[in-house]
Write a protein that holds these residues in place. Structure first.
Motif, PDB file in Angstrom:
ATOM      1  N   PRO A 142      34.645  -8.437  65.665  1.00 42.24           N
ATOM      2  CA  PRO A 142      35.118  -8.530  64.284  1.00 42.24           C
ATOM      3  C   PRO A 142      33.926  -8.310  63.350  1.00 42.24           C
ATOM      4  O   PRO A 142      32.974  -9.081  63.376  1.00 42.24           O
ATOM      5  N   ASP A 143      33.975  -7.267  62.551  1.00 43.48           N
ATOM      6  CA  ASP A 143      32.831  -6.838  61.747  1.00 43.48           C
ATOM      7  C   ASP A 143      32.882  -7.491  60.366  1.00 43.48           C
ATOM      8  O   ASP A 143      33.716  -7.133  59.526  1.00 43.48           O
ATOM      9  N   ILE A 144      31.992  -8.441  60.126  1.00 44.13           N
ATOM     10  CA  ILE A 144      31.970  -9.150  58.848  1.00 44.13           C
ATOM     11  C   ILE A 144      31.252  -8.342  57.762  1.00 44.13           C
ATOM     12  O   ILE A 144      31.139  -8.785  56.612  1.00 44.13           O
ATOM     13  N   GLY A 145      30.824  -7.133  58.109  1.00 41.10           N
ATOM     14  CA  GLY A 145      30.173  -6.270  57.133  1.00 41.10           C
ATOM     15  C   GLY A 145      31.096  -5.250  56.494  1.00 41.10           C
ATOM     16  O   GLY A 145      30.651  -4.445  55.679  1.00 41.10           O
ATOM     17  N   THR A 146      32.399  -5.261  56.831  1.00 35.33           N
ATOM     18  CA  THR A 146      33.327  -4.279  56.276  1.00 35.33           C
ATOM     19  C   THR A 146      33.721  -4.631  54.844  1.00 35.33           C
ATOM     20  O   THR A 146      33.546  -5.765  54.380  1.00 35.33           O
ATOM     21  N   TRP A 147      34.324  -3.657  54.165  1.00 33.64           N
ATOM     22  CA  TRP A 147      34.800  -3.910  52.804  1.00 33.64           C
ATOM     23  C   TRP A 147      35.900  -4.968  52.804  1.00 33.64           C
ATOM     24  O   TRP A 147      36.011  -5.759  51.859  1.00 33.64           O
ATOM     25  N   GLN A 148      36.708  -5.005  53.878  1.00 33.25           N
ATOM     26  CA  GLN A 148      37.768  -6.009  53.957  1.00 33.25           C
ATOM     27  C   GLN A 148      37.175  -7.418  53.980  1.00 33.25           C
ATOM     28  O   GLN A 148      37.656  -8.318  53.294  1.00 33.25           O
ATOM     29  N   ALA A 149      36.115  -7.594  54.768  1.00 32.07           N
ATOM     30  CA  ALA A 149      35.473  -8.902  54.877  1.00 32.07           C
ATOM     31  C   ALA A 149      34.820  -9.305  53.565  1.00 32.07           C
ATOM     32  O   ALA A 149      34.863 -10.476  53.163  1.00 32.07           O
ATOM     33  N   LYS A 150      34.216  -8.340  52.891  1.00 35.42           N
ATOM     34  CA  LYS A 150      33.535  -8.650  51.631  1.00 35.42           C
ATOM     35  C   LYS A 150      34.529  -9.062  50.543  1.00 35.42           C
ATOM     36  O   LYS A 150      34.231  -9.923  49.708  1.00 35.42           O
ATOM     37  N   ILE A 151      35.703  -8.454  50.552  1.00 34.45           N
ATOM     38  CA  ILE A 151      36.736  -8.843  49.584  1.00 34.45           C
ATOM     39  C   ILE A 151      37.301 -10.221  49.924  1.00 34.45           C
ATOM     40  O   ILE A 151      37.479 -11.073  49.051  1.00 34.45           O
ATOM     41  N   ALA A 152      37.575 -10.464  51.216  1.00 33.33           N
ATOM     42  CA  ALA A 152      38.192 -11.728  51.641  1.00 33.33           C
ATOM     43  C   ALA A 152      37.218 -12.900  51.584  1.00 33.33           C
ATOM     44  O   ALA A 152      37.624 -14.042  51.384  1.00 33.33           O
ATOM     45  N   ARG A 153      35.931 -12.623  51.825  1.00 34.98           N
ATOM     46  CA  ARG A 153      34.866 -13.624  51.864  1.00 34.98           C
ATOM     47  C   ARG A 153      35.275 -14.812  52.754  1.00 34.98           C
ATOM     48  O   ARG A 153      35.544 -14.635  53.929  1.00 34.98           O
ATOM     49  N   LYS A 154      35.353 -16.043  52.232  1.00 35.52           N
ATOM     50  CA  LYS A 154      35.597 -17.196  53.102  1.00 35.52           C
ATOM     51  C   LYS A 154      37.006 -17.192  53.690  1.00 35.52           C
ATOM     52  O   LYS A 154      37.279 -17.926  54.637  1.00 35.52           O
ATOM     53  N   ARG A 155      37.910 -16.365  53.147  1.00 36.87           N
ATOM     54  CA  ARG A 155      39.266 -16.252  53.673  1.00 36.87           C
ATOM     55  C   ARG A 155      39.390 -15.103  54.676  1.00 36.87           C
ATOM     56  O   ARG A 155      40.501 -14.763  55.086  1.00 36.87           O
ATOM     57  N   PHE A 156      38.258 -14.515  55.068  1.00 37.85           N
ATOM     58  CA  PHE A 156      38.281 -13.460  56.071  1.00 37.85           C
ATOM     59  C   PHE A 156      38.939 -13.993  57.337  1.00 37.85           C
ATOM     60  O   PHE A 156      38.579 -15.053  57.860  1.00 37.85           O
ATOM     61  N   TRP A 157      39.937 -13.270  57.831  1.00 34.38           N
ATOM     62  CA  TRP A 157      40.804 -13.781  58.906  1.00 34.38           C
ATOM     63  C   TRP A 157      40.090 -14.001  60.226  1.00 34.38           C
ATOM     64  O   TRP A 157      40.604 -14.696  61.097  1.00 34.38           O
ATOM     65  N   TRP A 158      38.891 -13.438  60.393  1.00 35.82           N
ATOM     66  CA  TRP A 158      38.155 -13.662  61.643  1.00 35.82           C
ATOM     67  C   TRP A 158      37.194 -14.844  61.566  1.00 35.82           C
ATOM     68  O   TRP A 158      36.486 -15.121  62.531  1.00 35.82           O
ATOM     69  N   ILE A 159      37.139 -15.535  60.448  1.00 40.68           N
ATOM     70  CA  ILE A 159      36.321 -16.747  60.368  1.00 40.68           C
ATOM     71  C   ILE A 159      37.147 -17.894  60.927  1.00 40.68           C
ATOM     72  O   ILE A 159      37.922 -18.545  60.235  1.00 40.68           O
ATOM     73  N   LEU A 160      37.001 -18.104  62.230  1.00 37.10           N
ATOM     74  CA  LEU A 160      37.803 -19.056  62.990  1.00 37.10           C
ATOM     75  C   LEU A 160      36.884 -19.983  63.781  1.00 37.10           C
ATOM     76  O   LEU A 160      35.757 -19.624  64.110  1.00 37.10           O
ATOM     77  N   SER A 161      37.395 -21.131  64.142  1.00 32.10           N
ATOM     78  CA  SER A 161      36.589 -22.122  64.855  1.00 32.10           C
ATOM     79  C   SER A 161      36.060 -21.606  66.186  1.00 32.10           C
ATOM     80  O   SER A 161      35.009 -22.052  66.658  1.00 32.10           O
ATOM     81  N   VAL A 162      36.766 -20.657  66.811  1.00 35.81           N
ATOM     82  CA  VAL A 162      36.326 -20.124  68.106  1.00 35.81           C
ATOM     83  C   VAL A 162      35.267 -19.038  67.967  1.00 35.81           C
ATOM     84  O   VAL A 162      34.673 -18.609  68.962  1.00 35.81           O
ATOM     85  N   HIS A 163      35.043 -18.560  66.736  1.00 37.76           N
ATOM     86  CA  HIS A 163      34.039 -17.520  66.501  1.00 37.76           C
ATOM     87  C   HIS A 163      32.761 -18.178  66.000  1.00 37.76           C
ATOM     88  O   HIS A 163      32.648 -18.586  64.852  1.00 37.76           O
ATOM     89  N   LEU A 164      31.782 -18.266  66.888  1.00 39.74           N
ATOM     90  CA  LEU A 164      30.537 -18.971  66.609  1.00 39.74           C
ATOM     91  C   LEU A 164      29.552 -18.108  65.839  1.00 39.74           C
ATOM     92  O   LEU A 164      28.670 -18.626  65.155  1.00 39.74           O
ATOM     93  N   HIS A 165      29.701 -16.784  65.978  1.00 42.70           N
ATOM     94  CA  HIS A 165      28.781 -15.835  65.361  1.00 42.70           C
ATOM     95  C   HIS A 165      29.580 -14.738  64.676  1.00 42.70           C
ATOM     96  O   HIS A 165      30.663 -14.367  65.138  1.00 42.70           O
ATOM     97  N   HIS A 166      29.033 -14.183  63.607  1.00 47.26           N
ATOM     98  CA  HIS A 166      29.726 -13.145  62.844  1.00 47.26           C
ATOM     99  C   HIS A 166      28.790 -11.957  62.660  1.00 47.26           C
ATOM    100  O   HIS A 166      27.854 -12.000  61.878  1.00 47.26           O
ATOM    101  N   PHE A 167      29.093 -10.902  63.417  1.00 40.82           N
ATOM    102  CA  PHE A 167      28.208  -9.751  63.484  1.00 40.82           C
ATOM    103  C   PHE A 167      28.599  -8.653  62.496  1.00 40.82           C
ATOM    104  O   PHE A 167      29.756  -8.502  62.119  1.00 40.82           O
ATOM    105  N   THR A 168      27.603  -7.853  62.138  1.00 41.28           N
ATOM    106  CA  THR A 168      27.778  -6.584  61.451  1.00 41.28           C
ATOM    107  C   THR A 168      27.239  -5.498  62.383  1.00 41.28           C
ATOM    108  O   THR A 168      26.668  -5.799  63.442  1.00 41.28           O
ATOM    109  N   LYS A 169      27.376  -4.243  61.991  1.00 43.28           N
ATOM    110  CA  LYS A 169      26.779  -3.172  62.792  1.00 43.28           C
ATOM    111  C   LYS A 169      25.269  -3.383  62.921  1.00 43.28           C
ATOM    112  O   LYS A 169      24.689  -3.153  63.989  1.00 43.28           O
ATOM    113  N   LYS A 170      24.647  -3.812  61.831  1.00 46.24           N
ATOM    114  CA  LYS A 170      23.201  -4.032  61.842  1.00 46.24           C
ATOM    115  C   LYS A 170      22.801  -5.118  62.834  1.00 46.24           C
ATOM    116  O   LYS A 170      21.865  -4.948  63.625  1.00 46.24           O
TER     117      LYS A 170
END
Length: 299
Positions: free
Chosen positions: A200-228
């Motif tokens: 789940p790429d937290i660097g996309t435009w979708q993630a930037k618009i959603a910010r803390k409501r980004f649907w992949w920010i879940l308790s089971v996701h310990l890390h949030h990667f971008t392409k970089k």
């Protein structure tokens, strides 16, 4: 009850960070936090590494507590889309064929769930093996005749240099220590072997618009990667990333509606109540900020 611990950056080991998101849900029970792939919203304090930009949870529970939660997971809802997931995986393999090992290669899928990717890989012509911590999902996969071993990368029984490709489909964000896991994976690969990471790429435009409501920010996701950050962690563990691809998945509309309700996307609970059953069964292709990265073992 286990206690949460402060974490170093999982990529560069820095202890310097800034707060990215504070939690707004107070849930401390590991069984609830890690006992389902869908996870919980709003339970995490996420921070951004000042030195490399990686986003991760801190403080958080220790690895043993987290893995125990994964092992108890029962995923009937996730597995209900098995046939759709097989189709999506197969299409992805065909799309990336020029960059992947040829049919006949030996591959390993870590965190294989009920084995949908293994079935797609076998259809493609691969000799496919899987690992999965959930007892329930391993049992489901074995009833399908798939080669699945229960456990995590830290306790595998495979010989070094066995595989032409190792895959992490929506898994690296779950791993308590992704850097150590990638080092172990490198040992499993043949020279010039391929590492596939779908995340789940937290660097996309979708993630930037959603910010803390980004649907992949879940308790089971310990890390949030971008392409970089994917490129960075791969470089530090002996891999060179050479290709990125948006991952389009096809799932039934009804399942997507239920997930949208779970993730509290506005109006979805209202809409779902009025969707007829035959409409819910319609396959829907969609892109939700997932990215596939391909990397090769460094020479």
């Amino acid at each position: 009850m286990a206690h949460k611990l402060d974490m170093k950056c999982p990529v560069c080991d820095s202890e310097h960070y800034e707060v990215f998101i504070e939690p707004w849900v107070n849930e401390l029970n590991p069984a609830k936090l890690y006992g389902a792939a869908s996870g919980m919203l709003g339970t995490q304090r996420l921070v951004t590494c000042v030195d490399c930009g990686m986003i991760f949870e801190s403080p958080r529970y220790d690895a043993a507590t987290i893995v125990k939660g994964y092992m108890s997971s029962k995923e009937g809802e996730h597995d209900s889309q098995y046939k759709m997931r097989v189709l999506s995986f197969y299409r992805s393999l065909k799309k990336n064929a020029n960059s992947l090992p040829d049919p006949g290669a030996k591959i390993l899928d870590i965190g294989t769930a009920g084995g949908a990717f293994l079935e797609a890989a076998m259809q493609y012509g691969y000799d496919a093996y899987g690992m999965e911590p959930s007892e329930d999902l391993v049992a489901r996969g074995k009833t399908r005749g798939l080669q699945i071993e229960q456990g995590a990368i830290e306790n595998h029984s495979f010989e070094q240099g066995k595989f032409d490709m190792v895959c992490l489909w929506d898994v690296i964000e779950h791993l308590p220590d992704p850097k150590t896991a990638l080092v172990e994976i490198r040992e499993l690969l043949k020279p010039n072997g391929i590492l596939l990471i779908n995340f789940p790429d937290i660097g996309t435009w979708q993630a930037k618009i959603a910010r803390k409501r980004f649907w992949w920010i879940l308790s089971v996701h310990l890390h949030h990667f971008t392409k970089k950050s994917i490129k960075d962690i791969c470089s530090r563990t002996g891999f060179d990333v050479f290709h990125y691809q948006r991952y389009w998945q096809t799932l039934e509309l009804g399942y997507l509606e239920r997930m949208a309700v779970h993730y509290r996307i506005p109006l979805t609970a209202f809409i779902t109540r009025f969707t007829p059953d035959f409409i819910q069964r319609i396959p829907i292709p969609y892109y939700a900020s997932q990215t596939t990265a391909l990397a090769r073992v460094q020479k």
